[in-house]
Write a protein that holds these residues in place. Structure first.
Motif, PDB file in Angstrom:
ATOM      1  N   PHE A 168      83.146  20.736  52.970  1.00  0.00           N
ATOM      2  CA  PHE A 168      84.102  20.518  51.873  1.00  0.00           C
ATOM      3  C   PHE A 168      85.209  19.617  52.384  1.00  0.00           C
ATOM      4  CE2 PHE A 168      88.318  21.582  50.245  1.00  0.00           C
ATOM      5  CZ  PHE A 168      88.142  21.294  48.901  1.00  0.00           C
ATOM      6  N   ASP A 169      85.747  18.796  51.504  1.00  0.00           N
ATOM      7  CA  ASP A 169      86.945  18.034  51.846  1.00  0.00           C
ATOM      8  C   ASP A 169      87.647  17.606  50.562  1.00  0.00           C
ATOM      9  OD1 ASP A 169      88.797  17.002  53.618  1.00  0.00           O
ATOM     10  OD2 ASP A 169      87.817  15.051  53.755  1.00  0.00           O
ATOM     11  N   ALA A 170      88.939  17.385  50.663  1.00  0.00           N
ATOM     12  CA  ALA A 170      89.724  16.894  49.525  1.00  0.00           C
ATOM     13  C   ALA A 170      90.851  16.032  50.073  1.00  0.00           C
ATOM     14  CB  ALA A 170      90.311  18.067  48.733  1.00  0.00           C
ATOM     15  N   HIS A 171      91.135  14.944  49.392  1.00  0.00           N
ATOM     16  CA  HIS A 171      92.246  14.073  49.764  1.00  0.00           C
ATOM     17  C   HIS A 171      93.047  13.700  48.523  1.00  0.00           C
ATOM     18  CE1 HIS A 171      91.245  12.686  54.018  1.00  0.00           C
ATOM     19  NE2 HIS A 171      90.250  13.506  53.709  1.00  0.00           N
ATOM     20  N   LYS A 172      94.330  13.417  48.771  1.00  0.00           N
ATOM     21  CA  LYS A 172      95.243  13.004  47.704  1.00  0.00           C
ATOM     22  C   LYS A 172      94.973  11.555  47.287  1.00  0.00           C
ATOM     23  CE  LYS A 172      99.435  14.722  48.979  1.00  0.00           C
ATOM     24  NZ  LYS A 172     100.836  14.621  49.434  1.00  0.00           N
ATOM     25  N   LEU A 196      82.175  11.423  52.431  1.00  0.00           N
ATOM     26  CA  LEU A 196      81.531  11.275  53.742  1.00  0.00           C
ATOM     27  C   LEU A 196      82.042  12.321  54.727  1.00  0.00           C
ATOM     28  CD1 LEU A 196      81.007   7.464  54.345  1.00  0.00           C
ATOM     29  CD2 LEU A 196      79.774   9.069  52.886  1.00  0.00           C
ATOM     30  N   HIS A 197      83.313  12.716  54.572  1.00  0.00           N
ATOM     31  CA  HIS A 197      83.838  13.762  55.463  1.00  0.00           C
ATOM     32  C   HIS A 197      83.136  15.098  55.197  1.00  0.00           C
ATOM     33  CE1 HIS A 197      87.874  11.374  55.877  1.00  0.00           C
ATOM     34  NE2 HIS A 197      86.817  10.708  56.283  1.00  0.00           N
ATOM     35  N   ALA A 198      82.919  15.423  53.922  1.00  0.00           N
ATOM     36  CA  ALA A 198      82.190  16.659  53.593  1.00  0.00           C
ATOM     37  C   ALA A 198      80.763  16.583  54.130  1.00  0.00           C
ATOM     38  CB  ALA A 198      82.190  16.878  52.083  1.00  0.00           C
TER      39      ALA A 198
HETATM   40 MG    MG Z   1      88.964  14.291  55.229  1.00  0.00          MG
END
Ligand code: MG
Length: 160
Positions: free
Chosen positions: A9-13, A43-45
């Motif tokens: 999982f990942d989330a960015h502003k 891609l980070h997830a």
């Molecule tokens: Mg990230």
């Protein structure tokens, strides 16, 4: 045959003044994802799912943000390096399934190019990769368009 599942999982502003890099491609939008790298949460997830399935920890362990080597790096580099680690551990990719959560922009036209790009970086056929997109029907921070999140699930085959 040994099967290993992993998820990430990942989330960015979303912030003004940056290109929107998502799923390894640039998506036309008025804002982009914040981050030490290009902020590509998809891609980070995917990296975390691959590392999790291989029992290799997470991105923070392999690409720490305190290490200036990784500042401003395209997340395709992280994904390629992660794929190399996973192969070195004796695994091959069964499949990777990614869900993007974004209120805006409309991502449907960009999902196939993302799929092709991710498959190319992972050195697999596009049939092994899936990229889907959902909104939250305006619920919460993601629904207000404050950021974009991504979930990834991966199946690896092989290993010790
Ligand atoms: Mg990230």
């Amino acid at each position: 045959m040994r099967l290993r599942i992993g998820h990430g999982f990942d989330a960015h502003k979303l912030v003004a003044g940056r290109p929107l890099m998502l799923g390894g491609i640039e998506v036309p939008h008025s804002r982009g994802l914040e981050g030490h790298s290009d902020g590509d949460c998809a891609l980070h997830a995917a990296c975390d799912a691959l590392l999790g399935a291989a029992g290799e920890g997470d991105m923070g362990r392999h690409f720490p943000s305190r290490d200036s080597r990784w500042h401003g790096v395209a997340s395709r580099v992280f994904l390629g390096e992660t794929a190399r680690l996973v192969r070195a551990a004796g695994f091959t990719l069964g499949n990777l399934d990614i869900t993007l959560i974004a209120q805006e922009p409309v991502l449907a036209p960009h999902l196939e190019p993302m799929r092709a790009t991710i498959a190319q970086v992972l050195e697999v056929g596009p049939e092994a990769v899936s990229v889907k997109a959902k909104s939250t029907d305006h619920l919460g921070a993601l629904g207000r368009g404050e950021g974009i999140a991504a979930l990834a699930t991966v199946l690896l085959v092989g290993g010790e």
